[in-house]
Design a protein around this motif. Structure first.
Motif, PDB file in Angstrom:
ATOM      1  N   GLY A   1       0.805  -1.208   0.000  1.00  0.00           N
ATOM      2  CA  GLY A   1       0.000   0.000   0.000  1.00  0.00           C
ATOM      3  C   GLY A   1       0.842   1.263   0.000  1.00  0.00           C
ATOM      4  N   LEU A   2       0.176   2.418   0.154  1.00  0.00           N
ATOM      5  CA  LEU A   2       0.894   3.684   0.133  1.00  0.00           C
ATOM      6  C   LEU A   2       1.627   3.896   1.455  1.00  0.00           C
ATOM      7  CD1 LEU A   2      -0.481   6.306   1.838  1.00  0.00           C
ATOM      8  CD2 LEU A   2      -2.271   5.948   0.153  1.00  0.00           C
ATOM      9  N   ALA A   3       2.730   4.630   1.397  1.00  0.00           N
ATOM     10  CA  ALA A   3       3.571   4.963   2.553  1.00  0.00           C
ATOM     11  C   ALA A   3       4.426   3.804   3.024  1.00  0.00           C
ATOM     12  CB  ALA A   3       2.748   5.489   3.725  1.00  0.00           C
TER      13      ALA A   3
ATOM     14  N   LEU B   1       7.150  -0.677  -5.130  1.00  0.00           N
ATOM     15  CA  LEU B   1       6.684   0.215  -6.188  1.00  0.00           C
ATOM     16  C   LEU B   1       7.620   1.414  -6.318  1.00  0.00           C
ATOM     17  CD1 LEU B   1       2.843   0.130  -5.426  1.00  0.00           C
ATOM     18  CD2 LEU B   1       4.063  -1.078  -7.260  1.00  0.00           C
ATOM     19  N   PRO B   2       7.613   2.099  -7.468  1.00  0.00           N
ATOM     20  CA  PRO B   2       8.517   3.229  -7.689  1.00  0.00           C
ATOM     21  C   PRO B   2       8.419   4.290  -6.584  1.00  0.00           C
ATOM     22  CG  PRO B   2       7.514   2.600  -9.751  1.00  0.00           C
ATOM     23  CD  PRO B   2       6.841   1.772  -8.689  1.00  0.00           C
ATOM     24  N   GLY B   3       9.572   4.580  -5.982  1.00  0.00           N
ATOM     25  CA  GLY B   3       9.628   5.583  -4.926  1.00  0.00           C
ATOM     26  C   GLY B   3       9.508   5.037  -3.526  1.00  0.00           C
ATOM     27  N   PHE B   4       9.241   3.739  -3.395  1.00  0.00           N
ATOM     28  CA  PHE B   4       9.009   3.150  -2.079  1.00  0.00           C
ATOM     29  C   PHE B   4      10.027   2.042  -1.782  1.00  0.00           C
ATOM     30  CE2 PHE B   4       5.036   4.990  -3.440  1.00  0.00           C
ATOM     31  CZ  PHE B   4       4.624   5.684  -2.305  1.00  0.00           C
ATOM     32  N   GLY B   5      10.271   1.829  -0.493  1.00  0.00           N
ATOM     33  CA  GLY B   5      11.191   0.778  -0.091  1.00  0.00           C
ATOM     34  C   GLY B   5      12.571   0.987  -0.676  1.00  0.00           C
ATOM     35  N   LEU B   6      13.112  -0.046  -1.318  1.00  0.00           N
ATOM     36  CA  LEU B   6      14.464  -0.004  -1.872  1.00  0.00           C
ATOM     37  C   LEU B   6      14.487   0.206  -3.374  1.00  0.00           C
ATOM     38  CD1 LEU B   6      16.035  -2.931   0.208  1.00  0.00           C
ATOM     39  CD2 LEU B   6      16.005  -0.484   0.721  1.00  0.00           C
ATOM     40  N   THR B   7      13.321   0.519  -3.962  1.00  0.00           N
ATOM     41  CA  THR B   7      13.259   0.829  -5.391  1.00  0.00           C
ATOM     42  C   THR B   7      13.648   2.284  -5.610  1.00  0.00           C
ATOM     43  OG1 THR B   7      11.655  -0.863  -5.999  1.00  0.00           O
ATOM     44  CG2 THR B   7      11.641   1.131  -7.329  1.00  0.00           C
TER      45      THR B   7
ATOM     46  N   HIS C   1       1.568   3.311 -11.595  1.00  0.00           N
ATOM     47  CA  HIS C   1       2.057   2.166 -10.824  1.00  0.00           C
ATOM     48  C   HIS C   1       1.662   0.855 -11.498  1.00  0.00           C
ATOM     49  CE1 HIS C   1       4.012   3.881  -7.378  1.00  0.00           C
ATOM     50  NE2 HIS C   1       2.964   4.584  -7.020  1.00  0.00           N
ATOM     51  N   ALA C   2       0.425   0.783 -12.013  1.00  0.00           N
ATOM     52  CA  ALA C   2      -0.031  -0.427 -12.688  1.00  0.00           C
ATOM     53  C   ALA C   2       0.797  -0.687 -13.943  1.00  0.00           C
ATOM     54  CB  ALA C   2      -1.511  -0.313 -13.036  1.00  0.00           C
TER      55      ALA C   2
ATOM     56  N   ASP D   1      12.083   6.398   3.717  1.00  0.00           N
ATOM     57  CA  ASP D   1      12.544   5.983   2.385  1.00  0.00           C
ATOM     58  C   ASP D   1      11.776   6.696   1.276  1.00  0.00           C
ATOM     59  OD1 ASP D   1      14.479   4.290   3.321  1.00  0.00           O
ATOM     60  OD2 ASP D   1      13.329   2.452   3.031  1.00  0.00           O
ATOM     61  N   ALA D   2      10.462   6.771   1.421  1.00  0.00           N
ATOM     62  CA  ALA D   2       9.611   7.313   0.354  1.00  0.00           C
ATOM     63  C   ALA D   2       9.614   8.830   0.314  1.00  0.00           C
ATOM     64  CB  ALA D   2       8.179   6.804   0.518  1.00  0.00           C
ATOM     65  N   ARG D   3       9.817   9.466   1.457  1.00  0.00           N
ATOM     66  CA  ARG D   3       9.713  10.909   1.688  1.00  0.00           C
ATOM     67  C   ARG D   3       8.244  11.273   1.943  1.00  0.00           C
ATOM     68  NH1 ARG D   3      14.355   9.429   1.479  1.00  0.00           N
ATOM     69  NH2 ARG D   3      16.088  10.491   0.415  1.00  0.00           N
ATOM     70  N   PRO D   4       7.987  12.100   2.953  1.00  0.00           N
ATOM     71  CA  PRO D   4       6.604  12.459   3.292  1.00  0.00           C
ATOM     72  C   PRO D   4       5.824  13.067   2.140  1.00  0.00           C
ATOM     73  CG  PRO D   4       8.058  13.019   5.114  1.00  0.00           C
ATOM     74  CD  PRO D   4       8.942  12.584   3.968  1.00  0.00           C
ATOM     75  N   TRP D   5       6.478  13.859   1.294  1.00  0.00           N
ATOM     76  CA  TRP D   5       5.732  14.483   0.193  1.00  0.00           C
ATOM     77  C   TRP D   5       5.181  13.442  -0.769  1.00  0.00           C
ATOM     78  CZ3 TRP D   5       6.824  13.655  -4.873  1.00  0.00           C
ATOM     79  CH2 TRP D   5       8.102  13.206  -5.213  1.00  0.00           C
ATOM     80  N   ARG D   6       5.938  12.346  -0.965  1.00  0.00           N
ATOM     81  CA  ARG D   6       5.465  11.306  -1.873  1.00  0.00           C
ATOM     82  C   ARG D   6       4.266  10.568  -1.273  1.00  0.00           C
ATOM     83  NH1 ARG D   6       8.355   9.354  -5.961  1.00  0.00           N
ATOM     84  NH2 ARG D   6      10.294   9.999  -4.944  1.00  0.00           N
TER      85      ARG D   6
END
Length: 285
Positions: A67-69, A93-99, A111-112, A195-200
């Motif tokens: 999910g998000l965040a 997903l792009p921008g999250f975790g280690l991606t 994302h899809a 990792d994701a940054r709050p703005w994302r």
């Protein structure tokens, strides 16, 4: 030559997220409990995937979408619960975790599309897509547009209920959900937000509440399971019932006592439900 079998760490009883589960969830990219990490270039982004199970088995691969965040981390209990019978893949997903982080926050369709490109990169047979929360929106969008890639769909705690389809409405329900969740999930959320940054995170929430998931739900052709915890305030019974009615071939399962993060705190129950969904495909192989 004798080899010493890999010893999995002692884990808490089903329904509880304890220190052992937390250590495994935060381990990546190091191997832990049979989980390993790898990266592939997908649509120009270095994309991280956490893997478990035997990729050589004939069983349907299961792809878990977060999910998000958050990221793959909170889905590791479910990945381990499924790994005895299915190869399991948990991409970030792009921008999250280690991606790798792109310059903008992807919406549901983007994302899809990235997940579809990820499936193409792995060249797998049709998979079972399991999306949790915002991940269920991504899975629904992919299944609606790429039916040949999908053997089955699991929508776990799917967002977002039209009765609270706003940033304020979803955030308010999330605050209520924290009263029911296992406290040791908090370090995972903190790590994932950093990792994701709050703005994302904020931008992704904005994309979620603007996404009319209903248009995708009615186009899902694969056998589908809609599942949520009985204590999930983000996905109340009225909304999960509506989701089940919109998907042409769906059944609904409620996990007693679980809150929104059913994949984290009730992995055994959810894994059993996934196996039951996939059982017909196993007999047809």
């Amino acid at each position: 030559m004798r080899t010493t079998p890999t010893r999995r760490p002692r884990v808490s009883p089903p329904g509880r997220f304890g220190p052992a589960e937390l250590r495994v969830a935060l381990a990546a990219p190091r191997p832990a409990a049979g989980l390993t990490s790898e990266w592939r270039l997908v649509d120009g982004l270095r994309t991280h995937t956490r893997r478990a199970g035997d990729p050589g088995t004939a069983a349907t691969p299961v792809v878990l979408v977060h999910g998000l965040a958050v990221s793959h981390r909170y889905l590791t209990p479910l990945a381990l619960a499924l790994a005895d019978t299915h190869p399991v893949y948990v991409p970030d997903l792009p921008g999250f975790g280690l991606t790798e982080r792109p310059g903008s926050a992807y919406d549901v369709r983007e994302h899809a599309a990235h997940l579809a490109a990820w499936l193409a990169a792995y060249r797998m047979p049709p998979v079972c897509l399991l999306g949790h929360s915002f991940g269920a929106e991504v899975v629904a969008a992919l299944a609606a547009r790429h039916p040949d890639e999908v053997a089955a769909v699991v929508l776990a705690g799917p967002t977002s209920d039209p009765a609270a389809r706003s940033r304020r409405g979803q955030f308010g329900r999330w605050l209520v959900d924290t009263l029911w969740e296992a406290p040791l999930q908090a370090p995972i959320l903190l790590r994932d937000v950093v990792d994701a940054r709050p703005w994302r995170v904020y931008a992704t929430l904005s994309h979620s509440v603007r996404n009319g998931i209903e248009a995708d739900l009615v186009r899902i052709a694969a056998p589908t399971l809609v599942v949520a915890g009985s204590r999930d305030p983000i996905v109340p019974s009225s909304w999960r019932t509506q989701v089940g009615r919109l998907v042409p071939h769906a059944r609904t399962v409620t996990v007693p006592g679980a809150a929104h993060n059913v994949a984290t705190t009730a992995p055994t129950q959810l894994a059993d439900a996934v196996r039951a969904l996939l059982a017909p495909s196993l007999t047809n192989r």
